[in-house]
Design a protein around this motif. Structure first.
Motif, short mmCIF file in Angstrom:
data_model
loop_
_atom_site.label_atom_id
_atom_site.label_comp_id
_atom_site.label_asym_id
_atom_site.label_seq_id
_atom_site.Cartn_x
_atom_site.Cartn_y
_atom_site.Cartn_z
N ALA A 43 -37.57 4.18 11.89
CA ALA A 43 -36.46 4.32 10.94
C ALA A 43 -36.42 5.71 10.36
O ALA A 43 -35.33 6.23 10.04
CB ALA A 43 -36.61 3.28 9.82
N GLY A 44 -37.57 6.37 10.23
CA GLY A 44 -37.60 7.71 9.67
C GLY A 44 -36.89 8.74 10.53
O GLY A 44 -36.43 9.76 10.03
N ILE A 45 -36.81 8.50 11.84
CA ILE A 45 -36.10 9.44 12.73
C ILE A 45 -34.84 8.82 13.31
O ILE A 45 -34.21 9.40 14.20
CB ILE A 45 -37.02 9.91 13.87
N ARG A 46 -34.52 7.61 12.84
CA ARG A 46 -33.30 6.91 13.28
C ARG A 46 -33.25 6.83 14.81
O ARG A 46 -32.28 7.27 15.45
CB ARG A 46 -32.06 7.60 12.73
N ALA A 47 -34.33 6.34 15.38
CA ALA A 47 -34.44 6.26 16.84
C ALA A 47 -34.98 4.90 17.24
O ALA A 47 -35.52 4.16 16.42
CB ALA A 47 -35.35 7.37 17.35
N THR A 71 -54.23 15.60 6.06
CA THR A 71 -53.52 16.78 5.56
C THR A 71 -52.21 16.32 4.92
O THR A 71 -51.81 15.17 5.05
CB THR A 71 -53.24 17.77 6.70
N GLU A 72 -51.59 17.23 4.21
CA GLU A 72 -50.28 16.96 3.61
C GLU A 72 -49.27 17.85 4.29
O GLU A 72 -49.54 19.02 4.57
CB GLU A 72 -50.33 17.25 2.10
N GLY A 91 -33.73 13.17 6.04
CA GLY A 91 -33.89 14.17 5.00
C GLY A 91 -35.31 14.73 4.99
O GLY A 91 -36.19 14.29 5.74
N ASP A 92 -35.54 15.72 4.14
CA ASP A 92 -36.87 16.32 4.01
C ASP A 92 -37.77 15.36 3.24
O ASP A 92 -37.42 14.91 2.15
CB ASP A 92 -36.79 17.66 3.28
N ARG A 93 -38.92 15.06 3.82
CA ARG A 93 -39.86 14.13 3.20
C ARG A 93 -41.27 14.71 3.24
O ARG A 93 -41.67 15.36 4.20
CB ARG A 93 -39.88 12.77 3.93
N TYR A 94 -42.02 14.48 2.14
CA TYR A 94 -43.43 14.87 2.08
C TYR A 94 -44.30 13.68 2.50
O TYR A 94 -44.01 12.54 2.13
CB TYR A 94 -43.81 15.29 0.66
N ASP A 147 -45.37 8.19 2.97
CA ASP A 147 -44.30 8.98 2.34
C ASP A 147 -44.62 9.14 0.85
O ASP A 147 -44.68 8.17 0.10
CB ASP A 147 -42.97 8.26 2.52
N ILE A 148 -44.87 10.40 0.43
CA ILE A 148 -45.20 10.69 -0.97
C ILE A 148 -44.12 11.51 -1.63
O ILE A 148 -44.37 12.19 -2.62
CB ILE A 148 -46.56 11.41 -1.06
N THR A 149 -42.90 11.45 -1.07
CA THR A 149 -41.82 12.28 -1.60
C THR A 149 -41.55 11.98 -3.07
O THR A 149 -41.41 12.89 -3.89
CB THR A 149 -40.55 12.08 -0.77
#
Length: 822
Positions: A348-352, A393-394, A402-405, A429-431
């Motif tokens: 879902a994060g890359i819509r694939a 790592t982070e 979108g941009d996600r940490y 996901d720590i955004t």
């Protein structure tokens, strides 16, 4: 003399014959018994060799005498002549890691009163160098006083058993690790229905620690409507001693009702005895809710069964379902780093769809392809994981959503033999957490801005009070000349103090225009030390330690000297005028981790100033570099000295470190980038001060958009003897020069103007009119802070008449000197 008759001789001979025959029978019986004993001994020896058991005897009555059986020698890999080996040889044969423990245990038993001695230890066999596990079982004969007389026992080679135990332990440990990594509850029950094991997901569901969770009565968490049915089904399933499945609603730690589908398998001991069950539960809430909804919509029993059956998965699909319930981004890689599986959250994060990424190298997938440099980081993490190490790592990823940490982790995947067969990447996901942290930092920054504004207002209002009062008195006609000069001097000194205050603020904000130069740090420190001596007083000893006389750095020398003086004065105040100040210079290969920043490797010069004062309390260490922060009494410090040093080193691509122990002084260390020695190491020429020069009719084009400042600058320059023409902006100045490039001997321009700024104007003039000098002026400009002044002369506001005249004359003379050279 008489002779025996025949009647007497015959009985004696018969008796002798019977005795002989009896003795022969005894001898034969003895021989048979001896042969039987030999056979039994041979059979026993054979059994001992097969079982790897050796006999031993240790006699303590006269020293220590050892006797070993042939089987013992075989077990221990000893030659026949070692049947009476020494105690020292036995100790030397024990494995080094077990030696001290084994010897200590033996003597402890001997000194005690026990008649039994058992031990397990490793030996290194002399004949083949193999390490073998030995178990000793023996009896100890003691005298009436309890002293050990003799130890008789047997040595058993239990290497295979010990290795089997170790393999079992490793297997159990792997089971725990696998179970704890699974996002579904897993448990092992005993016959009394308490649990001997529960994984982390099990504990999280209940919200209980391990000790409470393994004895928790699940009936307390069951939905009341499901309790009667579940009790009946559970009893039936357990009595069947076969795998069984249960479904019911349970209340989790958050108080929510969740449908769990539990699968239980019976457990058996090695003898085939039933000892309990092992179970795993899947959260099927979504499936059950869908099933209930379908039941409402469809009255056909066959269709309901078909729909429900379609939702049940195979064993492989059930394992995938474990990952699908996770909110983490999870995947599975083979030995080549190719993606074998990605869970629903990750896709879902890359819509694939899975088909879009399965089989591709993990680092080439859309999770990383849009973020520069991250693919190489992931590839390196996979290589590390394949060596058996975890990587954490982070990272910031640019995804289609979108941009996600993320907190990213890569772990090695082992098979049942411990061989690494791939890797498991996971990302959380720590955004939102990062946004919360950023909001907190912004709040803290606004608080600091408020403190800074208050400090600036306080200090500037003090300075303006002096200027306002002095100008009011200067308007009085009856004021004596001496008092008038005093007020004029006060205004001049106050302007200087205001200028220094703004310079310190700009230094802290890293917005001051710097003039980086390569300089010898040791020589400069020696020079500054001479300036510091009268400042700190005669009761403070100053010691300078230069580890390397050829330490060169690149920075603004003036700001460097100011930072050292500020640190020295702080040290003096911390010592109340008495103590020792040590200044050191050395080369270092890195800057340590400071203020939540990671360490930086490279070539740096470290300049440290250490005092023997009162030290800095731990609660103040994080605040000492903030502007206007001070622990000194009112009137004894502005709180800007350390902030100036901090801003200077950060703007110079360096850093500053502080360490302190309360009551034992403090140490400040400045780190500056190291530089190669200049080709010409001679000190540059020192331009001495000179009195204000007269303009002598030189023509100056003043570029200033502010009418008041422009009018004042024009009058000031005319009073100095210059011929002045003014332009309101850069375009007007260029128009004047384009009409007649010889209409001015110098351009004096402000930096901040609407449209084209002064630095841009100076650059155009240098290109179009190379013989025309330009002098810039500004109180502050982010343009100057970011790009310095591009080689043009700069005079900082506020400036004195002498400084202005000197700067203009210097620019004109240098330009004429350059133009006159062939």
């Amino acid at each position: 003399m008489t002779t025996p008759d025949s009647s007497d001789v015959l009985p004696e001979a018969a008796a002798a014959e019977r005795l002989r025959q009896h003795l022969e029978e005894i001898a034969h019986e003895r021989d048979r018994a001896h042969r039987a004993l030999q056979e039994r001994e041979a059979e026993l020896a054979r059994i001992q060799r097969i079982a790897r058991i050796g006999g031993l005897e240790i006699d303590f009555r006269d020293g220590v005498r050892n006797r070993r059986s042939p089987e013992y020698l075989l077990v221990h890999g000893l030659p026949p002549e070692e049947a009476n080996e020494t105690y020292e040889n036995w100790v030397a044969r024990i494995h080094p890691e077990d030696r001290e423990r084994t010897v200590k245990h033996l003597f402890g038993v001997l000194k005690g009163g026990s008649e039994d001695y058992t031990a397990e230890y490793r030996i290194i066999r002399p004949n083949d160098g193999e390490s073998r596990w030995i178990r000793v079982v023996a009896k100890i004969d003691r005298d009436r006083g309890g002293r050990a007389l003799r130890l008789v026992g047997a040595d058993l080679d239990v290497t295979d058993q010990m290795l089997a135990q170790e393999t079992l332990r490793e297997s159990e440990e792997r089971f725990r690790l696998i179970a704890d990594s699974a996002p579904v509850p897993i448990w092992v029950t005993k016959l009394d229905r308490t649990r001997s094991f529960a994984n982390q997901a099990y504990l999280d569901f209940l919200g209980l620690p391990f000790e409470e969770a393994i004895v928790f009565d699940w009936r307390k968490a069951l939905h009341p409507d499901d309790l009667p049915r579940m009790l009946q089904q559970q009893i039936t399933g357990e009595l069947s001693l076969k795998p069984f499945v249960l479904e019911a609603r349970y209340r989790n730690a958050a108080g929510d009702w969740r449908w769990l589908r539990s699968e239980s398998q019976p457990r058996w001991d090695p003898n085939g005895k039933h000892i309990g069950f092992i179970g795993v539960a899947h959260d099927v809430t979504a499936a059950k809710e869908a099933e209930i909804e379908l039941r409402k919509l469809n009255e056909s029993l066959e269709r309901r069964i078909s729909e429900r059956t379609a939702q049940l998965e195979s064993n492989e699909a059930q394992m995938r379902a474990i990952f699908e319930t996770s909110h983490q981004y999870q995947g599975l890689l083979n030995q080549n780093g190719e993606l074998l599986y990605a869970n629903r959250t990750a896709l879902a994060g890359i819509r694939a769809d899975a088909a879009d990424v399965i089989g591709k190298p993990f680092w080439d997938t859309p999770w990383f392809s849009a973020t520069e440099g991250v693919a190489q980081v992931v590839r390196s993490a996979f290589a590390t994981a394949m060596l058996g190490e975890d990587v954490k790592t982070e990272m910031l990823l640019r995804l289609p959503i979108g941009d996600r940490y993320f907190d990213f982790e890569m772990r090695p995947l082992h098979d049942q033999h411990g061989t690494i067969i791939g890797a498991v990447p996971e990302a959380v996901d720590i955004t939102e957490r990062r946004r919360g942290e950023e909001a907190l930092r912004q709040s803290q920054k606004m608080e600091a801005v408020g403190q800074l504004t208050g400090g600036v207002a306080h200090d500037f209002n003090n300075l303006l009070t002096i200027i306002r009062s002095a100008t009011d008195f200067l308007r009085r006609r009856e004021l004596p000349d001496e008092r008038r000069r005093r007020y004029i001097d006060a205004i001049s000194e106050t302007v200087e103090r205001a200028s220094k205050l703004t310079a310190q603020l700009l230094a802290f904000a890293r917005r001051q225009p710097l003039k980086p130069e390569v300089f010898n740090v040791g020589a400069q420190v020696d020079s500054v030390a001479q300036l510091i001596r009268p400042l700190v007083g005669g009761r403070i000893l100053i010691e300078v330690r230069i580890d390397d006389p050829d330490c060169y750095a690149i920075a603004d020398i003036g700001q460097f000297e100011t930072a050292l003086i500020n640190l020295a004065v702080n040290g003096r105040d911390a010592m109340n005028g008495e103590g020792q100040l040590t200044i050191g210079v050395r080369k270092v290969a890195n800057i340590p981790a400071l203020r939540a920043q990671s360490a930086r490797s490279g070539d740096f010069v470290a300049i440290s100033i250490r005092d023997t004062g009162a030290g800095i309390s731990p609660e103040n260490l994080d605040a000492i570099f903030e502007p206007f922060f001070t622990t000194k009494e009112v009137g004894k410090g502005t709180g800007l000295g350390l902030s100036q040093a901090f801003g200077f080193v950060k703007q110079s691509d360096g850093d500053i470190e502080v360490t302190s122990v309360l009551g034992r002084g403090a140490s400040f260390t400045i780190y500056l980038p190291q530089a190669a020695p200049p080709a010409d190491r001679k000190a540059g020429a020192i331009i001495g001060s000179e009195q204000a020069s007269i303009g002598r009719g030189y023509r100056v084009l003043v570029v200033e958009d502010n009418d008041d400042v422009g009018r004042f600058s024009t009058e000031l320059l005319e009073d100095l003897g210059y011929s002045v023409k003014r332009a309101a902006d850069a375009n007007a100045a260029l128009a004047i020069l384009s009409e007649n490039e010889f209409s001015a001997d110098l351009v004096f321009s402000d930096v901040i103007m609407p449209g084209m700024n002064g630095v841009e104007l100076a650059g155009i003039i240098r290109d179009r009119f190379p013989g025309l000098p330009v002098v810039l002026t500004s109180g502050y400009s982010n343009v100057l802070a970011e790009s310095a002044h591009s080689g043009f002369e700069l005079i900082q506001k506020p400036y004195s008449v002498e400084a202005l005249s000197r700067t203009l004359r210097k620019a004109i003379i240098e330009q004429r000197t350059t133009a006159s050279k062939p």
